[in-house]
Design an enzyme around this catalytic site. Structure first.
Site, PDB file in Angstrom:
ATOM      1  N   LYS A  38       3.421  -4.107  -0.592  1.00 29.57           N
ATOM      2  CA  LYS A  38       4.665  -4.867  -0.341  1.00 29.57           C
ATOM      3  C   LYS A  38       4.407  -6.327   0.028  1.00 29.57           C
ATOM      4  O   LYS A  38       5.208  -7.192  -0.284  1.00 29.57           O
ATOM      5  CB  LYS A  38       5.488  -4.193   0.767  1.00 29.57           C
ATOM      6  CG  LYS A  38       6.177  -2.910   0.324  1.00 29.57           C
ATOM      7  CD  LYS A  38       7.062  -2.351   1.431  1.00 29.57           C
ATOM      8  CE  LYS A  38       7.624  -1.007   1.038  1.00 29.57           C
ATOM      9  NZ  LYS A  38       8.493  -0.415   2.077  1.00 29.57           N
ATOM     10  N   ASN A  98      10.044  -5.121  -1.786  1.00 27.91           N
ATOM     11  CA  ASN A  98       9.980  -3.758  -2.342  1.00 27.91           C
ATOM     12  C   ASN A  98      10.760  -3.638  -3.643  1.00 27.91           C
ATOM     13  O   ASN A  98      10.857  -2.552  -4.213  1.00 27.91           O
ATOM     14  CB  ASN A  98      10.497  -2.721  -1.328  1.00 27.91           C
ATOM     15  CG  ASN A  98      12.005  -2.708  -1.273  1.00 27.91           C
ATOM     16  OD1 ASN A  98      12.639  -3.753  -1.293  1.00 27.91           O
ATOM     17  ND2 ASN A  98      12.589  -1.525  -1.222  1.00 27.91           N
TER      18      ASN A  98
HETATM   19  P1  NDP Z   1       3.256   0.415   8.356  1.00 32.54           P
HETATM   20  O1  NDP Z   1       1.909   0.952   8.042  1.00 32.54           O
HETATM   21  O2  NDP Z   1       3.583  -0.983   8.001  1.00 32.54           O
HETATM   22  O3  NDP Z   1       3.532   0.594   9.933  1.00 32.54           O
HETATM   23  C1  NDP Z   1       3.239   1.801  10.573  1.00 32.54           C
HETATM   24  C2  NDP Z   1       3.655   1.736  12.031  1.00 32.54           C
HETATM   25  O4  NDP Z   1       3.356   3.011  12.608  1.00 32.54           O
HETATM   26  C3  NDP Z   1       2.912   0.713  12.863  1.00 32.54           C
HETATM   27  O5  NDP Z   1       3.776   0.248  13.883  1.00 32.54           O
HETATM   28  C4  NDP Z   1       1.780   1.543  13.475  1.00 32.54           C
HETATM   29  O6  NDP Z   1       1.303   1.012  14.702  1.00 32.54           O
HETATM   30  C5  NDP Z   1       2.493   2.837  13.738  1.00 32.54           C
HETATM   31  N1  NDP Z   1       1.575   3.965  13.817  1.00 32.54           N
HETATM   32  C6  NDP Z   1       0.942   4.574  12.789  1.00 32.54           C
HETATM   33  N2  NDP Z   1       0.185   5.592  13.243  1.00 32.54           N
HETATM   34  C7  NDP Z   1       0.347   5.611  14.600  1.00 32.54           C
HETATM   35  C8  NDP Z   1      -0.154   6.444  15.648  1.00 32.54           C
HETATM   36  N3  NDP Z   1      -0.997   7.443  15.391  1.00 32.54           N
HETATM   37  N4  NDP Z   1       0.236   6.191  16.916  1.00 32.54           N
HETATM   38  C9  NDP Z   1       1.103   5.175  17.179  1.00 32.54           C
HETATM   39  N5  NDP Z   1       1.608   4.348  16.237  1.00 32.54           N
HETATM   40  C10 NDP Z   1       1.245   4.567  14.956  1.00 32.54           C
HETATM   41  O7  NDP Z   1       4.282   1.445   7.661  1.00 32.54           O
HETATM   42  P2  NDP Z   1       5.812   1.207   7.254  1.00 32.54           P
HETATM   43  O8  NDP Z   1       6.470   0.429   8.318  1.00 32.54           O
HETATM   44  O9  NDP Z   1       5.904   0.715   5.869  1.00 32.54           O
HETATM   45  O10 NDP Z   1       6.376   2.723   7.237  1.00 32.54           O
HETATM   46  C11 NDP Z   1       6.530   3.447   8.438  1.00 32.54           C
HETATM   47  C12 NDP Z   1       7.333   4.724   8.191  1.00 32.54           C
HETATM   48  O11 NDP Z   1       8.633   4.397   7.714  1.00 32.54           O
HETATM   49  C13 NDP Z   1       6.721   5.648   7.150  1.00 32.54           C
HETATM   50  O12 NDP Z   1       6.848   6.972   7.613  1.00 32.54           O
HETATM   51  C14 NDP Z   1       7.578   5.449   5.935  1.00 32.54           C
HETATM   52  O13 NDP Z   1       7.656   6.600   5.113  1.00 32.54           O
HETATM   53  C15 NDP Z   1       8.938   5.162   6.560  1.00 32.54           C
HETATM   54  N6  NDP Z   1       9.792   4.348   5.682  1.00 32.54           N
HETATM   55  C16 NDP Z   1      10.990   4.889   5.294  1.00 32.54           C
HETATM   56  C17 NDP Z   1      11.838   4.181   4.474  1.00 32.54           C
HETATM   57  C18 NDP Z   1      13.136   4.787   4.077  1.00 32.54           C
HETATM   58  O14 NDP Z   1      13.754   4.301   3.118  1.00 32.54           O
HETATM   59  N7  NDP Z   1      13.609   5.805   4.758  1.00 32.54           N
HETATM   60  C19 NDP Z   1      11.492   2.842   3.978  1.00 32.54           C
HETATM   61  C20 NDP Z   1      10.218   2.347   4.468  1.00 32.54           C
HETATM   62  C21 NDP Z   1       9.401   3.098   5.282  1.00 32.54           C
HETATM   63  P3  NDP Z   1       0.180  -0.158  14.728  1.00 32.54           P
HETATM   64  O15 NDP Z   1       0.900  -1.441  14.477  1.00 32.54           O
HETATM   65  O16 NDP Z   1      -0.363  -0.033  16.109  1.00 32.54           O
HETATM   66  O17 NDP Z   1      -0.815   0.191  13.666  1.00 32.54           O
END
Ligand code: NDP
Length: 282
Positions: A66, A87
């Site tokens: 993205k 996206n």
């Molecule tokens: P990113 O990888 O950009 O961000 C992931 C986030 O999750 C970060 O804040 C990360 O924290 C946190 N995270 C991941 N693993 C852990 C953990 N074990 N403990 C604590 N924090 C954690 O992903 P996206 O933002 O693109 O996507 C996130 C979710 O949103 C996904 O599940 C995706 O499927 C969903 N989504 C749904 C959409 C919809 O249309 N419904 C659209 C877009 C996304 P840190 O910064 O510390 O790494």
């Protein structure tokens, strides 16, 4: 024939082809196709050289591309540029323009939930790409206060900056879990934007269940499973809940509107599309 695709890696169980086909069916569009294109970062540049001169008419982009597609586009919508996430790409002739329809999809789904943004208090759990879209919507809607909780403080700070750039009247605090619990009575809506709780890791909670209360909406961007541990915990405390499926459907419909023009969002039965997808997830 119009040709569309989803670009990302990995795309194994993506719902997008089934979703887009269901949208075309509803709109009685029979000259459009939608497929997945699974590509690693190093092949993006050559793919875009071909995309620019034909091949596809529009592309959706997902993890992990993205942000990296932005430098390959001719023009980028100002909000997509601010949150550094595209996206949806539209090709008109040889010109490629990038948009962010996750943002529009989230705004649509939040509106449907009945929670208004203006003057209300929100908590965002997570600070990745989708949190940036959520933050932008809350800023533009004039939320009163947004509390951000994230594992990595630097990303929480970037999200805080995005919100304040769009609307410096919003009070934006970076807090830890304990501080969020202490202010939970004032919070109208808590949004999980982390991937914690996503299938197959369905038992994990991104935040303590002490955050939830009965006058609150809990919104999880995750749509698989349909009811995450986050939503289950919220429901057990009497909160209203919304999963990410309607947002997924709405971002796809907004993409189709960008590609095909017209007022498609108003003519689609989003709920029927949600029901179609639920059958695929259950
Ligand atoms: P990113 O990888 O950009 O961000 C992931 C986030 O999750 C970060 O804040 C990360 O924290 C946190 N995270 C991941 N693993 C852990 C953990 N074990 N403990 C604590 N924090 C954690 O992903 P996206 O933002 O693109 O996507 C996130 C979710 O949103 C996904 O599940 C995706 O499927 C969903 N989504 C749904 C959409 C919809 O249309 N419904 C659209 C877009 C996304 P840190 O910064 O510390 O790494």
């Amino acid at each position: 024939m119009k040709r569309f695709a989803l670009l990302g890696e990995p795309l194994g169980h993506s719902l997008s082809p089934a979703l887009h086909k269901a949208i075309y069916r509803q709109l009685e569009i029979d000259d459009a196709s939608y497929r997945t294109v699974e590509l690693p970062e190093e092949r993006l540049k050559s793919f875009f050289t071909g995309f620019k001169v034909g091949g596809f008419d529009g592309i959706n982009v997902t993890i992990p591309h993205k942000a990296s597609v932005i430098s390959l586009l001719d023009e980028v919508d100002s909000k997509a540029n601010l949150i550094k996430a595209v996206n949806c790409i539209n090709r008109v002739g040889n010109k490629l323009t990038g948009y962010n329809t996750d943002l529009l999809g989230f705004a649509y789904s939040l509106r449907q939930s009945g929670v208004s943004i203006e003057g209300n208090e929100f908590a965002i759990v997570g600070a990745g790409g989708s949190a940036q879209a959520v933050g932008a919507v809350l800023a533009e809607g004039s939320a009163k206060r947004v509390s951000i909780v994230n594992r990595t403080p630097e990303r929480a700070e970037l999200l805080q900056q995005t919100i304040l750039t769009l609307n410096d009247q919003v009070s934006v605090d970076i807090v830890d879990e304990q501080q969020l619990i202490e202010r939970s009575k004032q919070i109208d809506c808590v949004i999980n934007t982390t991937s914690v709780g996503m299938s197959p890791d369905t038992q994990s909670l991104p935040i303590s269940e002490q955050v939830f209360g009965s006058n609150m909406l809990a919104f999880d961007l995750i749509y698989n499973p349909l009811q995450t541990a986050f939503l289950k915990a919220a429901e057990s405390k009497g909160a209203n809940t919304v999963n990410g499926l309607q947002m997924l459907v709405a971002q796809a419909v907004y993409s189709v509107e960008i590609w095909m023009g017209g007022n498609i969002v108003a003519h689609v039965d989003m709920n029927a599309l949600v029901r179609d997808l639920e059958k695929l997830i259950k």
